[in-house]
Design an enzyme around this catalytic site. Structure first.
Site, short mmCIF file in Angstrom:
data_model
loop_
_atom_site.label_atom_id
_atom_site.label_comp_id
_atom_site.label_asym_id
_atom_site.label_seq_id
_atom_site.Cartn_x
_atom_site.Cartn_y
_atom_site.Cartn_z
N ARG A 49 0.73 -1.04 -0.04
CA ARG A 49 0.00 -0.13 -0.17
C ARG A 49 0.73 1.23 -0.06
NH1 ARG A 49 -1.43 1.35 4.55
NH2 ARG A 49 -1.98 -0.32 5.75
N TYR A 101 -16.29 17.94 -15.11
CA TYR A 101 -16.03 16.23 -15.38
C TYR A 101 -17.30 16.08 -14.24
CZ TYR A 101 -16.12 11.15 -15.06
OH TYR A 101 -16.37 9.91 -14.41
N ASP A 172 -6.96 19.34 -14.28
CA ASP A 172 -7.96 18.25 -14.72
C ASP A 172 -7.10 18.15 -16.01
OD1 ASP A 172 -9.18 16.13 -16.10
OD2 ASP A 172 -10.46 15.95 -14.65
N LYS A 197 -9.24 7.05 -19.38
CA LYS A 197 -8.92 7.16 -21.00
C LYS A 197 -8.14 7.31 -21.55
CE LYS A 197 -12.77 9.15 -18.15
NZ LYS A 197 -13.17 9.75 -18.34
C1 LIG Z 1 -13.91 10.11 -16.67
C2 LIG Z 1 -12.85 11.39 -16.17
C3 LIG Z 1 -12.84 11.39 -14.79
C4 LIG Z 1 -13.45 10.58 -13.63
O1 LIG Z 1 -11.93 8.96 -13.73
P1 LIG Z 1 -12.48 7.86 -13.68
O2 LIG Z 1 -10.98 6.82 -13.77
O3 LIG Z 1 -13.75 6.91 -14.07
O4 LIG Z 1 -12.81 7.66 -11.92
C5 LIG Z 1 -12.29 13.28 -14.33
N1 LIG Z 1 -12.15 13.84 -15.12
C6 LIG Z 1 -12.38 13.89 -16.26
C7 LIG Z 1 -12.22 15.14 -17.12
C8 LIG Z 1 -12.77 12.37 -17.26
O5 LIG Z 1 -12.77 12.61 -17.87
#
Ligand SMILES: *Cc1c(COP(=O)(O)O)cnc(C)c1O
Length: 383
Positions: A49, A101, A172, A197
């Site tokens: 961890r 998001y 982000d 993604k």
């Molecule tokens: C999908 C997404 C998230 C969340 O990520 P997960 O891997 O689904 O938890 C956060 N920010 C953006 C821009 C996203 O497209």
């Protein structure tokens, strides 16, 4: 290391991290515990961890690609985001761009109050007078291009204004990846990803990544990762490490396909509007060009009045009707009901996320096939 290009680093990783046996692909260390040299002499790893060799390799690779001091891999993008929100204390306020998001919005709307945090949502940081923000604003959280309307925020200006007032700037960067945009170099304090993604790129790993430059922030992120126990598993780390090797190749193909498809759609009579950095207003285009290397492969669109969007989506063969993005396969979704349903109807209206808006994530298939698929579905939806 500094002399090597992006893809050389993505393939080889930081060179000091070579495997002891010379394995060309990263081994998966599943062991959760590690024998120590002596009771009073800790080894490099003790318990998975807190640290794991497979995870460390992925994290070192990401830090090298981003130009960060350190990076941290989490079990999902939301685990990464919630860890970053854990850097804030009761009484702090975070300003977030209003098309963000859906899960980030849900976190702020549902969980902030119980932790003594508060948030406000802002349409345009580029024209924001930072002096108008209250003193208890401690963080700025942005997505640029934003989700789902692909609005552009000037990262450099935002960081300069925010830093004058002691605020932390979080980006982000999921839509761009470090291949197209490197916010740390533009002054951001923390860059995070849903690596589910583009980094993962094949719709088979749920993961999040965070990177930062400041030593104290990195230390706190490490503490949080170990203490909240939300790190990415070794097997997923190895898969993610493999995916990163082809990130640049995939991004280039995604972008070429998106460009060709958008060119086709801009000429199509059944398409009313396209939202993408390439079709943004002059100021936004200028800002985006100065801070990134490309426009990315996610865009949103509104079809001409009278075109049945249910029929359109159902007629597509190559674009699956599914949330998510950044994968080799092409996807399409309706943000109002599929990704931004956590927004209140008023928030959706204010952010411009209408029921007729569709978001497209262009894959790496043959561009002619993607264009042909849209062409066919646009005609069928007309009838
Ligand atoms: C999908 C997404 C998230 C969340 O990520 P997960 O891997 O689904 O938890 C956060 N920010 C953006 C821009 C996203 O497209």
């Amino acid at each position: 290391m500094k002399n090597y290009g992006f893809t050389t680093l993505a393939v080889n990783g930081p060179f000091e991290n070579k495997d002891a046996f010379g394995a060309a692909a990263q081994p998966v260390y599943l062991s959760t515990t590690y024998a120590q040299p002596a009771t009073d002499r800790p080894g490099e790893y003790a318990y998975s961890r807190g640290g794991n060799p497979t995870r460390a390799d992925l994290e070192a690779c990401l830090a090298a690609l981003e130009g960060g001091r350190a990076a941290f891999a989490f079990a999902s993008g939301m685990a990464a985001i919630s860890t970053v929100f854990n850097l804030f204390n009761s009484g702090d306020h975070i300003v977030i761009n209003n098309n963000v998001y859906g899960g980030t919005f849900r976190y702020a709307a549902e969980l902030f109050a119980g932790r003594g945090l508060s948030a406000s949502f802002i349409d345009d940081f580029n024209s924001l007078d930072f002096d108008s923000l209250p003193k208890y604003v401690k963080g700025i959280f942005i997505e640029t291009p934003s989700n789902p309307l692909l609005k552009i925020t000037d990262i450099r200006r935002t960081a300069e204004e925010a830093h004058k007032r002691g605020m932390l700037v979080i980006v982000d960067n999921t839509f761009m990846t470090s291949y197209l945009q490197r916010p740390l170099e533009l002054g951001a304090d923390i860059v995070l990803y849903s690596a589910t993604k583009y980094y993962g790129g094949h719709s088979d790993i749920l993961a999040g990544l965070v990177t930062a430059n400041d030593a104290a922030i990195c230390e706190k992120l490490k503490l949080l990762q170990n203490t909240t126990g939300n790190a990415l598993s070794p097997f997923d780390c190895a898969l993610m490490r493999r995916s990163i090797k082809t990130l640049a190749l995939r991004m280039e193909r995604h972008e070429t396909n998106a460009k060709l498809l958008i060119e086709f759609l801009l000429r199509h009579k059944n398409v009313k509007k396209i939202f993408h950095p390439s079709t943004a207003g002059r100021d936004e285009r200028r800002i985006h060009a100065a801070q990134s290397k490309g426009d990315g492969a996610v865009f949103s669109m509104i079809l001409r009045d009278g075109i049945d969007i249910e029929k359109f989506a159902a007629s597509l063969r190559l674009f699956q009707l599914a949330v998510s993005l950044g994968s080799v396969e092409s996807l399409i979704c309706r943000p109002a009901s599929m990704t931004h349903e956590s927004y209140t109807p008023e928030m959706r209206e204010r952010a411009g996320i209408t029921d007729s808006l569709l978001r497209v994530a262009v894959g790496i298939e043959d561009a002619d096939d993607l264009i042909g698929d849209f062409d066919r579905a646009l005609s069928l939806a007309e009838a």
